[in-house]
Design an enzyme around this catalytic site. Structure first.
Site, PDB file in Angstrom:
ATOM      1  N   GLU A   9       0.978  -1.282   0.105  1.00 45.21           N
ATOM      2  CA  GLU A   9       0.014  -0.104  -0.103  1.00 45.21           C
ATOM      3  C   GLU A   9       0.764   1.096  -0.011  1.00 45.21           C
ATOM      4  OE1 GLU A   9      -2.702  -0.325   3.416  1.00 45.21           O
ATOM      5  OE2 GLU A   9      -2.450  -2.356   3.383  1.00 45.21           O
ATOM      6  N   ARG A  62      -6.432  -1.132  -5.850  1.00 43.30           N
ATOM      7  CA  ARG A  62      -7.318  -0.147  -5.183  1.00 43.30           C
ATOM      8  C   ARG A  62      -6.706   1.001  -5.281  1.00 43.30           C
ATOM      9  NH1 ARG A  62      -8.937   1.004   0.911  1.00 43.30           N
ATOM     10  NH2 ARG A  62     -10.688   2.273   0.583  1.00 43.30           N
ATOM     11  N   TYR A  64      -7.230   5.193  -4.308  1.00 41.80           N
ATOM     12  CA  TYR A  64      -8.144   5.881  -3.367  1.00 41.80           C
ATOM     13  C   TYR A  64      -7.492   7.072  -2.745  1.00 41.80           C
ATOM     14  CZ  TYR A  64      -5.830   2.703  -0.133  1.00 41.80           C
ATOM     15  OH  TYR A  64      -5.280   1.671   0.575  1.00 41.80           O
ATOM     16  N   ASP A  66      -5.941   8.798   0.785  1.00 39.17           N
ATOM     17  CA  ASP A  66      -5.973   8.220   2.122  1.00 39.17           C
ATOM     18  C   ASP A  66      -5.922   9.336   3.080  1.00 39.17           C
ATOM     19  OD1 ASP A  66      -6.079   5.962   3.784  1.00 39.17           O
ATOM     20  OD2 ASP A  66      -3.847   6.364   4.065  1.00 39.17           O
ATOM     21  N   GLU A  72      -3.219   7.232  -2.946  1.00 39.06           N
ATOM     22  CA  GLU A  72      -2.647   5.691  -2.368  1.00 39.06           C
ATOM     23  C   GLU A  72      -3.262   4.623  -3.239  1.00 39.06           C
ATOM     24  OE1 GLU A  72      -2.868   5.141   1.827  1.00 39.06           O
ATOM     25  OE2 GLU A  72      -2.636   2.771   1.545  1.00 39.06           O
ATOM     26  N   TRP A 427     -12.336  -6.216  -0.657  1.00 42.04           N
ATOM     27  CA  TRP A 427     -11.329  -7.206  -0.973  1.00 42.04           C
ATOM     28  C   TRP A 427     -11.775  -8.749  -0.804  1.00 42.04           C
ATOM     29  CZ3 TRP A 427      -6.880  -5.606  -2.796  1.00 42.04           C
ATOM     30  CH2 TRP A 427      -6.406  -4.163  -2.467  1.00 42.04           C
TER      31      TRP A 427
END
Lengths: 461, 61
Positions: A9, A62, A64, A66, A72, A427
């Site tokens: 991540e 993914r 997005y 953060d 992120e 997920w």
């Protein structure tokens, strides 16, 4: 190497840089946006572009925003290092694509500024953000034992996996350090990574069947630019996890004061600075890493192509650092790439480490822009090694890994978009909201096909 | 499994078709770095301080 779910991540930094005076459009055009406004502009295009909720992508990742307005990218669940590296690089390109689109908008509006995406872990004022590593671990292994065993590795790992950075001390002097993130570590483990940053975040959020797995969340590592450093960071840590899960112990290598020890390690590029172990011995990063390597090999590791690659690079890196011959790993270790480029710049210009041009150079190495960034140039010149082929990275933008549930999720999203269905995914599940159908859970991240999802697709195709 | 066994199988070539690992000769490396630095000299010389000082974030995780 034991098959386990691997993930990254990566939080990205954002600079909204005013254009130089000569390039500034006429006054009164657009105002320079704040970082928050710039990120909002970047993400204004995502819902339609990716046709998903929550910005899960067909490649299994993914995307997005953060905490702290950081773009992120969380990679898809991967088993193979090559899949992980390619998927992570694909995420990097997604984020830069968003910035490129936003910059085109700024240009149209006459705004005298450019958005830069920086793949590092602290801004110019010491605010830090992370690149978190995820490793699935068996519930059968005591978690405290796991974290305790990993501490010796994580404290000394920056000698192999640090990105190389400049930090300014309170007295105003600037020094080179192996790792950005190591300067911000305040404890060994914690469930609150924003207040007291630990080596390992202890939150118990497996994103899978919690009776079988735990998700080990390592948050002390740097974002890596060289693909080889990413593969080394994750692959080497996974091998040490194998050792610990198979009964190996590293307790005698545990630093007496891990926070102090990681600073000591971080400020010494020779790998020879020592810290006290819990047993009162003086140990260096090279001592600890070599001892861990010996134990991994003595314990027995599965021989496969990616294990062989990791072991070779760990061995060669430790030997090169011990011999003071960094040229032997000059293209593969992030911190060595940064160190060599900085030294070349200083030799040519006489700049000090704290000079603006040196600080700017370090940011340029990690700037994703094709015009202002250096990584593409370094790769093209053979001065930053690759782990994947360009085709593998390109393919990872649209295709999920084939060995995990990311495949089910990614293909489901593609199918739903193609047929005009509204999908909701996370997920651990997929669902159709229009037309409404029951949620299908995906509790086993190692399963890359689902009869229920196949039946749903057959019904509505 | 012994260290010797691992050593025999160790490889500098990444699995699954990664690019060959042997880097270009080190003697020319400095010249390549110089060329890269020449390429971005404007970036390093023009408003470097402004750029550095523009990099202000909220902390993340």
């Amino acid at each position: 190497m034991t098959a386990r779910i691997l993930g990254l991540e990566t939080e990205y930094g954002v600079v909204v840089a005013p254009k130089p005076v000569g390039e500034t459009p006429a006054p009164g055009r657009g105002a320079v946006p704040s970082v928050e406004e710039a990120v909002k502009l970047m993400f204004a295009v995502t819902p339609n572009a990716f046709r998903t909720t929550n910005h899960f992508l067909p490649n299994g990742g993914r995307l997005y925003v953060d905490i702290g307005s950081h773009p992120e990218y969380a990679s898809a669940e991967c088993v193979r290092l090559a899949d992980l590296v390619a998927n992570d690089r694909a995420g990097e390109r997604f984020v830069q694509d968003l910035a490129d689109t936003a910059n085109a908008t700024l240009l149209e509006r006459g705004v005298p500024a450019t958005i830069h995406i920086v793949r590092n872990n602290a801004d110019s004022f010491g605010q830090t953000f992370g690149c978190h590593e995820n490793y699935s671990a068996s519930r059968a292994t005591d978690f405290e034992h796991l974290v305790r065993g990993l501490t010796a590795l994580l404290v000394t790992r920056p000698i192999l996996t640090g990105c190389g950075d400049l930090v300014t001390d309170p007295d105003g002097s600037t020094r080179f350090v192996l790792s950005t993130r190591s300067e911000h570590i305040a404890t060994t483990s914690s469930a609150d990574p924003t207040k007291k940053r630990p080596l390992v975040n202890t939150k118990d959020e497996p994103l899978a069947d919690r009776n079988r797995w735990r998700r080990l969340h390592v948050i002390s590592g740097d974002s890596s630019m060289a693909e080889t450093t990413t593969a080394l960071k994750v692959g080497w840590t996974a091998l040490v996890l194998d050792l610990i899960e198979n009964g190996g112990r590293l307790d005698d290598l545990l630093p007496d004061d891990p926070v102090s020890a990681i600073r000591t390690v971080n400020r010494d590029i020779t790998g020879r600075a020592t810290f006290a172990s819990v047993q009162g011995r003086r140990l260096s990063a090279l001592d600890v890493q070599r001892e861990i390597l010996t134990r991994v090999l003595d314990r027995g590791v599965a021989v496969d192509d990616q294990t062989s690659w990791v072991v070779e690079l760990v061995t060669r890196s430790l030997d090169a650092i011990a011999d003071g011959d960094l040229d032997r790993v000059r293209t593969e270790l992030d911190w060595v790439v940064t160190w060599r480029l900085l030294n070349r710049h200083r030799a040519r210009t006489g700049a000090g480490l704290g000079d603006a041009s040196s600080l700017r150079l370090v940011l340029a190495i990690r700037d994703l822009s094709s015009t202002a960034g250096l990584a593409g140039r370094l790769r093209a010149a053979g001065e930053m090694a690759a782990y994947c082929t360009p085709d593998q990275v390109q393919n990872a933008r649209t295709t999920p890994p084939t060995t995990t549930r990311a495949r089910v999720r990614g293909e489901f999203l593609d199918w739903a978009a193609e047929h005009g269905h509204r999908a909701a995914v996370d997920w651990g599940f997929v669902r159709l909201d229009a037309p409404i159908r029951p949620q299908i859970d995906l509790p086993d991240p190692f399963v890359s096909s689902s009869p229920e999802v196949a039946a749903l697709r057959a019904e509505l195709s | 499994m012994s260290q010797e066994q691992i050593s025999r199988t160790s490889s500098r070539t990444p699995p699954h078709g990664g690019e060959p690992i042997e880097p270009p000769p080190v003697v020319a490396s400095a010249q390549r770095l110089d060329s890269i630095l020449d390429d971005i000299s404007d970036v390093l010389e023009t408003d470097a301080l402004t750029f550095v000082q523009s990099y202000a974030q909220h902390g993340g995780q």
